[in-house]
Design a protein around this motif. Structure first.
Motif: not given
Length: 217
Positions: A150-179
Motif C-alpha cells: 500500500a505504501g513505499g512506492g515514493k521511496a524512489l520516485i517522490s511524486d510517483g505512485e505510493d502503491r507498488y509491487w515486489r516479487a521474489a523467486f529463486i534462480r540457481a540457488e540465489h534469491l532474486v528480489s524485484l521492486a
C-alpha cells in the motif's frame, strides 16, 4: 547518480503517456545473438552509458533482462561477486528516444542475493514486513511470489505512485528480489502490476537459462 536522477524525472514527465500505451510482453531472446557477458558490444555499451539489453550478475548465474522495450541501465549495475544489483527501465527513455518503442514508464530494481544451499522464497507477509509496507494483495505463480504494498512506492520516485509491487523467486540457488516503481496514475499500480512484473521475472529466467545452456555447450 545524475543519470539516475534525470531518468526518474523523465519517467515522472511521461506519466501521462502511460495510460495510453500498451505494456508489450514476452521475453525476447536477444541473449542468443550475443557471445558472452564480456563481449565487445556489451563493454562498449557500458563505457558509453548506453542502455544494455542484458547484464550477467552473480558470476553469470543470473542474467538480468527486461521484456520487449525495456533495457538495463549500465550506470546502475553493481557486480558484487556472487550477488549484484541492476535497474530496468524503458529503452526509449534511457536512450533519449534513440532506440526502443514507447512503453509504460517505470523502474524495476533487481537485487540478486548470495548463493545459498536450499534457498527459499520468503512469504508475502515476510516480504511486506522487510519492506516496511502494508500488504494489499499477493499471488504465487510458478514458484514466484508477487506482492502489492500500500505504501513505499515514493521511496524512489517522490511524486510517483505510493502503491507498488515486489516479487521474489529463486534462480540457481540465489534469491532474486524485484521492486517496481511507477509514475502517479499508472494502471500498473493495480492488479495489472503482477502481470507485468511476471513478464520481467520470465525474461530473467529465460535469459539465465539461455546463458547457462551456452556455457555448458
Amino acid at each position: 547518480m545524475l543519470r539516475k536522477a534525470l531518468m526518474i524525472l523523465a519517467i515522472a514527465g511521461l506519466a501521462a503517456c502511460d495510460s495510453t500505451t500498451g505494456t508489450g510482453g514476452g521475453a525476447p531472446g536477444f541473449l542468443a545473438a550475443l557471445s558472452s557477458p564480456q563481449n565487445d558490444a556489451q563493454r562498449q555499451a557500458r563505457a558509453a552509458g548506453a542502455p544494455m539489453v542484458w547484464t550477467a550478475l552473480a558470476r553469470g548465474d543470473v542474467v538480468v533482462q527486461g521484456p520487449r522495450g525495456y533495457c538495463v541501465d549500465p550506470v546502475t549495475v553493481e557486480k558484487r561477486g556472487n550477488s549484484g544489483f541492476a535497474m530496468i527501465a524503458s529503452c526509449n527513455i534511457l536512450s533519449d528516444g534513440a532506440t526502443g518503442p514507447r512503453v509504460p514508464a517505470l523502474l524495476v530494481t533487481v537485487t540478486v542475493g548470495p548463493r545459498e544451499d536450499e534457498a527459499t522464497v520468503p512469504s508475502a507477509e515476510t516480504i511486506a514486513a522487510l519492506a516496511g509496507g502494508t500488504l494489499q494483495q499477493s499471488e504465487t505463480r510458478d514458484g514466484s511470489v508477487f506482492v502489492q504494498l500500500a505504501g513505499g512506492g515514493k521511496a524512489l520516485i517522490s511524486d510517483g505512485e505510493d502503491r507498488y509491487w515486489r516479487a521474489a523467486f529463486i534462480r540457481a540457488e540465489h534469491l532474486v528480489s524485484l521492486a517496481m516503481y511507477l509514475p502517479e496514475g499508472s494502471h500498473l499500480a493495480g492488479s495489472d502490476g503482477a502481470d507485468f512484473l511476471e513478464t520481467v521475472v520470465e525474461a530473467i529466467k529465460n535469459a539465465s537459462r539461455e546463458k547457462s545452456d551456452e556455457s555448458s555447450s
